[in-house]
Design a protein around this motif. Sequence first.
Motif, PDB file in Angstrom:
ATOM      1  N   PRO A  34       0.831  -1.206   0.000  1.00  0.00           N
ATOM      2  CA  PRO A  34       0.000   0.000   0.000  1.00  0.00           C
ATOM      3  C   PRO A  34       0.866   1.258   0.000  1.00  0.00           C
ATOM      4  O   PRO A  34       1.933   1.280   0.605  1.00  0.00           O
ATOM      5  CB  PRO A  34      -0.799  -0.112   1.304  1.00  0.00           C
ATOM      6  CG  PRO A  34      -0.054  -1.069   2.157  1.00  0.00           C
ATOM      7  CD  PRO A  34       0.709  -1.967   1.236  1.00  0.00           C
ATOM      8  N   ALA A  35       0.416   2.278  -0.707  1.00  0.00           N
ATOM      9  CA  ALA A  35       1.109   3.568  -0.700  1.00  0.00           C
ATOM     10  C   ALA A  35       0.691   4.308   0.567  1.00  0.00           C
ATOM     11  O   ALA A  35      -0.493   4.503   0.809  1.00  0.00           O
ATOM     12  CB  ALA A  35       0.746   4.373  -1.934  1.00  0.00           C
ATOM     13  N   VAL A  36       1.657   4.676   1.370  1.00  0.00           N
ATOM     14  CA  VAL A  36       1.389   5.387   2.619  1.00  0.00           C
ATOM     15  C   VAL A  36       1.952   6.800   2.473  1.00  0.00           C
ATOM     16  O   VAL A  36       3.153   6.974   2.259  1.00  0.00           O
ATOM     17  CB  VAL A  36       2.038   4.667   3.821  1.00  0.00           C
ATOM     18  CG1 VAL A  36       1.800   5.436   5.106  1.00  0.00           C
ATOM     19  CG2 VAL A  36       1.516   3.245   3.932  1.00  0.00           C
ATOM     20  N   ALA A  37       1.080   7.784   2.574  1.00  0.00           N
ATOM     21  CA  ALA A  37       1.497   9.181   2.432  1.00  0.00           C
ATOM     22  C   ALA A  37       2.401   9.572   3.600  1.00  0.00           C
ATOM     23  O   ALA A  37       2.140   9.201   4.749  1.00  0.00           O
ATOM     24  CB  ALA A  37       0.275  10.090   2.393  1.00  0.00           C
ATOM     25  N   PRO A  38       3.482  10.319   3.324  1.00  0.00           N
ATOM     26  CA  PRO A  38       4.331  10.812   4.408  1.00  0.00           C
ATOM     27  C   PRO A  38       3.542  11.740   5.326  1.00  0.00           C
ATOM     28  O   PRO A  38       2.555  12.357   4.919  1.00  0.00           O
ATOM     29  CB  PRO A  38       5.433  11.581   3.699  1.00  0.00           C
ATOM     30  CG  PRO A  38       5.312  11.263   2.262  1.00  0.00           C
ATOM     31  CD  PRO A  38       3.939  10.744   2.022  1.00  0.00           C
ATOM     32  N   LEU A  39       3.990  11.845   6.554  1.00  0.00           N
ATOM     33  CA  LEU A  39       3.345  12.680   7.568  1.00  0.00           C
ATOM     34  C   LEU A  39       4.386  13.639   8.112  1.00  0.00           C
ATOM     35  O   LEU A  39       5.482  13.211   8.490  1.00  0.00           O
ATOM     36  CB  LEU A  39       2.803  11.775   8.683  1.00  0.00           C
ATOM     37  CG  LEU A  39       2.217  12.436   9.909  1.00  0.00           C
ATOM     38  CD1 LEU A  39       0.935  13.176   9.547  1.00  0.00           C
ATOM     39  CD2 LEU A  39       1.930  11.391  10.965  1.00  0.00           C
ATOM     40  N   THR A  40       4.084  14.938   8.139  1.00  0.00           N
ATOM     41  CA  THR A  40       5.026  15.926   8.649  1.00  0.00           C
ATOM     42  C   THR A  40       4.509  16.499   9.959  1.00  0.00           C
ATOM     43  O   THR A  40       3.366  16.965  10.031  1.00  0.00           O
ATOM     44  CB  THR A  40       5.261  17.047   7.626  1.00  0.00           C
ATOM     45  OG1 THR A  40       5.751  16.468   6.413  1.00  0.00           O
ATOM     46  CG2 THR A  40       6.272  18.061   8.130  1.00  0.00           C
ATOM     47  N   VAL A  44       9.542  17.556  10.924  1.00  0.00           N
ATOM     48  CA  VAL A  44      10.088  16.243  10.580  1.00  0.00           C
ATOM     49  C   VAL A  44       9.067  15.506   9.729  1.00  0.00           C
ATOM     50  O   VAL A  44       7.889  15.458  10.065  1.00  0.00           O
ATOM     51  CB  VAL A  44      10.419  15.415  11.858  1.00  0.00           C
ATOM     52  CG1 VAL A  44      10.930  14.039  11.481  1.00  0.00           C
ATOM     53  CG2 VAL A  44      11.418  16.154  12.733  1.00  0.00           C
ATOM     54  N   ARG A  45       9.549  14.943   8.607  1.00  0.00           N
ATOM     55  CA  ARG A  45       8.686  14.159   7.723  1.00  0.00           C
ATOM     56  C   ARG A  45       8.930  12.676   8.013  1.00  0.00           C
ATOM     57  O   ARG A  45      10.061  12.199   7.973  1.00  0.00           O
ATOM     58  CB  ARG A  45       8.991  14.463   6.261  1.00  0.00           C
ATOM     59  CG  ARG A  45       8.031  13.757   5.299  1.00  0.00           C
ATOM     60  CD  ARG A  45       8.280  14.126   3.850  1.00  0.00           C
ATOM     61  NE  ARG A  45       9.528  13.539   3.373  1.00  0.00           N
ATOM     62  CZ  ARG A  45      10.555  14.218   2.873  1.00  0.00           C
ATOM     63  NH1 ARG A  45      10.488  15.524   2.781  1.00  0.00           N
ATOM     64  NH2 ARG A  45      11.636  13.600   2.465  1.00  0.00           N
ATOM     65  N   TYR A  46       7.855  11.960   8.324  1.00  0.00           N
ATOM     66  CA  TYR A  46       7.913  10.530   8.627  1.00  0.00           C
ATOM     67  C   TYR A  46       7.409   9.767   7.410  1.00  0.00           C
ATOM     68  O   TYR A  46       6.350  10.074   6.874  1.00  0.00           O
ATOM     69  CB  TYR A  46       7.078  10.204   9.858  1.00  0.00           C
ATOM     70  CG  TYR A  46       7.566  10.960  11.064  1.00  0.00           C
ATOM     71  CD1 TYR A  46       8.655  10.505  11.801  1.00  0.00           C
ATOM     72  CD2 TYR A  46       6.964  12.152  11.458  1.00  0.00           C
ATOM     73  CE1 TYR A  46       9.133  11.211  12.896  1.00  0.00           C
ATOM     74  CE2 TYR A  46       7.426  12.864  12.552  1.00  0.00           C
ATOM     75  CZ  TYR A  46       8.507  12.393  13.263  1.00  0.00           C
ATOM     76  OH  TYR A  46       8.975  13.092  14.349  1.00  0.00           O
ATOM     77  N   GLU A  47       8.190   8.778   6.977  1.00  0.00           N
ATOM     78  CA  GLU A  47       7.858   7.998   5.795  1.00  0.00           C
ATOM     79  C   GLU A  47       7.915   6.512   6.113  1.00  0.00           C
ATOM     80  O   GLU A  47       8.719   6.079   6.938  1.00  0.00           O
ATOM     81  CB  GLU A  47       8.880   8.263   4.672  1.00  0.00           C
ATOM     82  CG  GLU A  47       9.025   9.704   4.289  1.00  0.00           C
ATOM     83  CD  GLU A  47      10.195   9.930   3.340  1.00  0.00           C
ATOM     84  OE1 GLU A  47      11.046   9.025   3.183  1.00  0.00           O
ATOM     85  OE2 GLU A  47      10.257  11.023   2.771  1.00  0.00           O
TER      86      GLU A  47
END
Length: 138
Positions: A34-40, A44-47
């Motif tokens: 699944p494509a999981v959108a990064p979270l900022t 800090v950007r979490y991938e």
Amino acid sequence: MKPVRALLAAVLLAAGTVAGAGGEMPAGKRVAPPAVAPLTLHGVRYEAPPDTRDFGDDQAGGYLVARDARSGRELWRQRIYATAYDPKLESDVQDVFIASLRAGRGGRTLEITDERGRRYTLHLGSRAVQEQGVQNRR
């Protein structure tokens, strides 16, 4: 009996599971992770990269990468869960990927769910991971 066999063959053919000329069944392949959108959060950007083996990790999936949101520089990498591989089976069908990522508790934690419905909390200050259990999947 022939109509039943013909119907069964048609169903199997439609499902893509009819054996080849040698009688062997085609190897099972998994669908793309699944494509999981990064979270900022807080700069800090979490991938959740789909395959961290490209970076030398020992499993595909199950890792979060934290990057500086401005520069993109990797700050740290954290394994959220381990995947136990059976050497007798193809590894790609055993991979378990992160399916969702969201902020929790006022931005102090991340809530992660994997493809099997297991839930985890990552405490950003300590990077401690807590398994929360399995959510109901339909």
